[in-house]
Design a protein around this motif. Structure first.
Motif, short mmCIF file in Angstrom:
data_model
loop_
_atom_site.label_atom_id
_atom_site.label_comp_id
_atom_site.label_asym_id
_atom_site.label_seq_id
_atom_site.Cartn_x
_atom_site.Cartn_y
_atom_site.Cartn_z
N UNK B 262 0.84 -1.22 0.00
CA UNK B 262 0.00 0.00 0.00
C UNK B 262 0.86 1.25 0.00
N UNK B 263 0.17 2.37 -0.35
CA UNK B 263 0.83 3.66 -0.40
C UNK B 263 0.02 4.62 0.47
N UNK B 264 0.73 5.34 1.33
CA UNK B 264 0.03 6.26 2.24
C UNK B 264 0.52 7.68 2.00
N UNK B 265 -0.41 8.62 1.86
CA UNK B 265 -0.04 10.01 1.61
C UNK B 265 0.41 10.66 2.92
N UNK B 266 1.56 11.32 2.87
CA UNK B 266 2.06 12.01 4.07
C UNK B 266 1.64 13.47 4.00
N UNK B 267 0.98 13.97 5.05
CA UNK B 267 0.45 15.34 5.00
C UNK B 267 1.56 16.38 4.94
N UNK B 268 1.16 17.58 4.50
CA UNK B 268 2.09 18.70 4.31
C UNK B 268 2.99 18.93 5.50
N UNK B 269 2.39 18.86 6.68
CA UNK B 269 3.09 19.25 7.89
C UNK B 269 4.31 18.39 8.19
N UNK B 270 4.45 17.26 7.54
CA UNK B 270 5.52 16.36 7.93
C UNK B 270 6.58 16.23 6.84
N UNK B 271 6.80 17.34 6.15
CA UNK B 271 7.65 17.30 4.98
C UNK B 271 9.14 17.26 5.29
N UNK B 272 9.46 17.27 6.58
CA UNK B 272 10.89 17.21 6.88
C UNK B 272 11.52 15.97 6.25
N UNK B 273 10.64 15.00 6.04
CA UNK B 273 11.11 13.76 5.43
C UNK B 273 11.64 13.99 4.04
N UNK B 274 11.15 15.08 3.47
CA UNK B 274 11.53 15.34 2.09
C UNK B 274 13.00 15.67 1.98
N UNK B 275 13.56 15.96 3.11
CA UNK B 275 15.01 16.18 3.09
C UNK B 275 15.65 15.10 2.25
N UNK B 276 16.49 15.54 1.44
CA UNK B 276 17.09 14.69 0.43
C UNK B 276 17.43 13.28 0.91
N UNK B 277 18.00 13.21 2.10
CA UNK B 277 18.59 11.91 2.43
C UNK B 277 17.58 10.81 2.70
N UNK B 278 16.30 11.13 2.84
CA UNK B 278 15.35 10.04 3.08
C UNK B 278 14.56 9.65 1.85
N UNK B 279 14.64 10.44 0.79
CA UNK B 279 13.84 10.11 -0.39
C UNK B 279 14.37 8.84 -1.03
N UNK B 280 13.45 7.90 -1.25
CA UNK B 280 13.83 6.64 -1.89
C UNK B 280 14.54 5.68 -0.95
N UNK B 281 14.73 6.12 0.32
CA UNK B 281 15.44 5.27 1.26
C UNK B 281 14.48 4.45 2.10
N UNK B 282 15.00 3.40 2.66
CA UNK B 282 14.21 2.60 3.61
C UNK B 282 13.91 3.43 4.84
N UNK B 283 12.72 3.28 5.37
CA UNK B 283 12.36 4.04 6.56
C UNK B 283 11.35 3.21 7.34
N UNK B 284 11.22 3.48 8.64
CA UNK B 284 10.25 2.70 9.43
C UNK B 284 9.18 3.64 9.96
#
Ligand code: ADP
Ligand code: MG
Lengths: 300, 371
Positions: B262-284
């Motif tokens: 499944x795919x879950x949409x992450x709301x605007x407020x939590x965009x810190x994840x967008x920081x380069x180093x997490x895009x496309x990376x494994x995360x929990x």
């Protein structure tokens, strides 16, 4: 009170079990077997007691009887008469025995308990080696150490003193071992709680450890008493002064050469009983606690 | 009353190669109720025992008030301690147990009596004063132990899992009593437990420990809502937080948490994840059981429209006030809390949606929280 009640209850339950519709044959046979065994073990006791009260003719009756048919205090009277005739009165031997045994018991209990507390609850270099040595010394037959002991006593210069009755018995490996088994069971938290409450080592030892170990203290006291009260070695080997010798030695001389006559047998019987009685009394007083120690230490 | 300061405390037991307490640094404020919590073997007792003077401190300094106590003996630290197995003196009556510490301090008889009676009143054990500990129940014994602790009026109370030996009901009751006692005495308390419920309900501040190392120090609310790492997140809270591994992807300017199923949409407020180093990376992703929604009117909401998970009900566990569903979707497992009045059959399909405002994301390598 409550212990008494519990005993009664236990007995009631036991009887109930016996009365149940389907009898438990194992239980019944065990009960009968153990009763017989107990009676059998009691025989020497009965004999010693009765023997002292037998008149002369019964003493030499063949086959010997367990019970005195015409009990008399004749033997005891002879014992005191005989003692009065001797240069050292009976009371002197008696005092020597009571005094040295008393000191021995007190010292053996205290020293065993203190050593056991240190071994059990403190860490110090070499503690396991020392404890090992104590355990090993449990295994020596007393005969094997007679000569080294003699040398030790004579070098210490305590020959012909009360100390020579006391020192050899104060070092009591069995006592240390028993006390340690018991102290091992005291939770460390108890000692730590006392520490936080403000107790120093000595206070912890005599306000907490000793009282909690009362059953073991009683056991060690009994063992020390029995060892000291009826032994003749110290009088034989380390004391040449007659007035410093102990009661068992005196009794041994009665049964031995001195009074080999007919009356001597009666006196010996009376004296044996007098030596034996304190053992019995002390054991009966403390038996509950002794059994508790045995259960704790896994010795029996 | 006094503050307690742990200054970079290390503890290494002789013969152990690792540290049982590792660089523990913390100031406990005067009058604070601090709870040390962590799994068994994490060094809680060791720390408390160092503070009590029952264990040597390998490195660092401990202060009670302004006094460095490293070399002060237990009896002079003006602390008192309650032990898990009560540690009452078995040969002394309740009265003597409570009075023992005062007697050793050579207090006047009348004053001892007054204090013992006062403590007994507070703890409602007046009628047992002549009994022996062996004639009392576990709960009563623990009250006596508390009495022994308060009667000396120490500067700091230490308690090492004092309720662990009690049954569940008594534990709840005694928890309340200790809370009351604390509010009444207002003395610094340091309380050790492995039970996160006790920690959450009693402490003004909680220290979560693992392997001798502090994981997080915060108020109960903060510990629960903002755990700093996966360990704290899973240790605090029951049932433990759900962890799902996936990765962050960006499609058409939107940020998604994507797993195989499944795919879950992450709301605007939590965009810190967008920081380069997490895009496309494994995360929990971590989500608590109560932050998963399942009722259709909830799922209609905008924020849940693009965050749906198809699952099957595996087990339904009814707890009384709550019910828990154990869901699974092939290799993914989730536990969620539901209204106990709803009916869910085991084996039934169910669409659920995590509240994406309240989920946590963790770095799979360091296990630290990202946001
Ligand atoms: N007396 C000791 N000797 C050696 N290691 C110990 C001793 N006491 C505790 N430890 C070790 O220190 C660690 C922490 O123990 P402890 O403080 O008792 O944990 P907790 O109270 O959090 O369960 C554990 O790994 C334990 O094995
Ligand atoms: Mg512990």
């Amino acid at each position: 009170m409550s212990a008494d009640l519990a005993k009664k209850n236990r007995f009631a339950r036991f009887v109930k079990r016996l009365k149940r519709s389907k009898p438990d044959y194992f239980l019944i046979s065990a009960f009968i077997g153990l009763t017989l065994l107990a009676v059998f073990m009691l025989l020497p006791l009965v004999f010693i007691v009765n023997h002292a009260f037998k008149p002369i003719n019964e003493l030499f009756m063949y086959p010997p009887r367990f019970l005195a048919e015409h009990p008399t205090l004749f033997n005891f009277r002879q014992l005191f008469l005989n003692a009065q005739k001797m240069s050292i009165p009976f009371s002197r031997y008696f005092f020597n025995s009571v005094f040295t045994t008393g000191v021995t018991v007190a010292a053996a209990v205290l020293i065993s308990a203190m050593a056991a507390y240190a071994f059990s609850k403190h860490k110090f270099p070499g503690s396991s080696v020392f404890f090992g040595l104590i355990i090993i010394s449990l295994m020596f037959a007393p005969e094997a150490v007679v000569i080294p002991r003699f040398i030790l006593i004579s070098e210490l210069g305590i020959m012909n003193t009360y100390f020579s009755h006391i020192w050899p018995l104060v070092a009591m490996p069995v006592g240390v071992f028993l006390m340690r088994q018991f102290i091992d069971q005291i939770p460390n938290a108890l000692i730590e709680a006392a520490k936080i409450d403000g107790a120093k080592e000595w206070k912890i030892f005599y306000r907490i450890v000793l009282p909690v170990c009362m059953p073991a203290v009683a056991t060690v006291a009994i063992l020390a008493f029995q060892m000291s009260w009826s032994q003749t070695e110290t009088s034989n080997y380390y004391v040449q002064v007659e007035s410093l010798k102990t009661l068992p030695y005196y009794v041994a001389t009665l049964t031995g050469g001195l009074a080999n006559g007919v009356v001597g047998q009666g006196i010996a019987a009376a004296a044996s009983l007098m030596i034996f009685l304190p053992n019995l009394i002390i054991f009966l007083l403390f038996q509950r606690q002794v059994l508790m120690t045995m259960a704790h230490s896994g010795i029996k | 009353m006094a503050r307690v300061l742990f200054q970079h405390i290390n503890k290494q037991y002789p013969g152990e190669h690792r540290l049982s307490v590792n660089d523990f640094h913390l100031e406990v404020a005067d009058g604070e109720f601090l709870v040390l919590v962590g799994p068994s073997g994490c060094g809680k007792s060791t720390l408390l025992r160092m503070l009590a003077g029952l264990e040597d401190i390998s490195e660092g300094e401990i202060y009670i008030g302004d006094r460095m106590v490293n070399y002060v003996s237990s009896k002079d630290r003006n602390i008192s301690m309650v032990f898990q197995n009560y540690a009452l003196y078995p040969h002394m009556s309740v009265y003597e147990n409570i009075a023992f510490g005062l007697r050793l301090r050579k207090m006047a008889k009348a004053e001892i009596h007054e204090r013992v009676i006062r403590a007994a009143k507070v703890l409602e054990i007046e009628s047992y004063l002549n009994k022996l500990p062996s004639q009392m129940s576990g709960g009563q014994r623990q009250r006596v132990a508390l009495g022994r602790a308060i009667v000396r009026e120490p500067e700091v109370f230490l308690m090492d899992e004092p309720l662990s030996n009690l049954d569940a009901k008594l534990r709840v009751q005694m928890r309340e009593e200790i809370g009351k006692l604390y509010r009444r005495l207002n003395t610094t308390m340091i309380y050790v437990t492995h039970d996160q419920v006790e920690a959450m309900t009693m402490g003004t501040r909680i220290v979560v420990m693992k392997g001798g190392i502090i994981q997080q120090v915060a108020s109960p609310k903060e510990i629960y809502n903002k755990p700093v790492n996966m360990f704290v997140a899973s240790f605090i809270g029951s049932p433990p937080m759900n962890f799902v591994s996936g990765k962050i992807v960006i499609t058409q300017g939107q940020c998604y948490f994507e797993t195989k199923r499944y795919v879950l949409l992450i709301p605007e407020g939590r965009r810190r994840l967008l920081q380069e180093r997490y895009i496309g990376k494994k995360i929990i992703m971590g989500v608590r059981a109560e932050n998963i929604l399942y009722q259709s009117e909830d799922l209609e909401q905008e924020k849940h429209k693009h965050a749906k998970i198809e699952t099957m009900v595996n087990i339904r566990e009814h707890m009384g006030s709550d019910a828990y569903l154990y869901l699974h979707n092939k290799d993914h497992r989730l536990v969620m809390r539901v209204d106990p009045w709803t009916e869910h059959e085991e084996g039934q399909m169910l669409t659920v949606s995590p509240d994406m405002e309240r989920v946590h994301f963790f770095d799979p390598e360091t296990e630290a929280v990202i946001c």
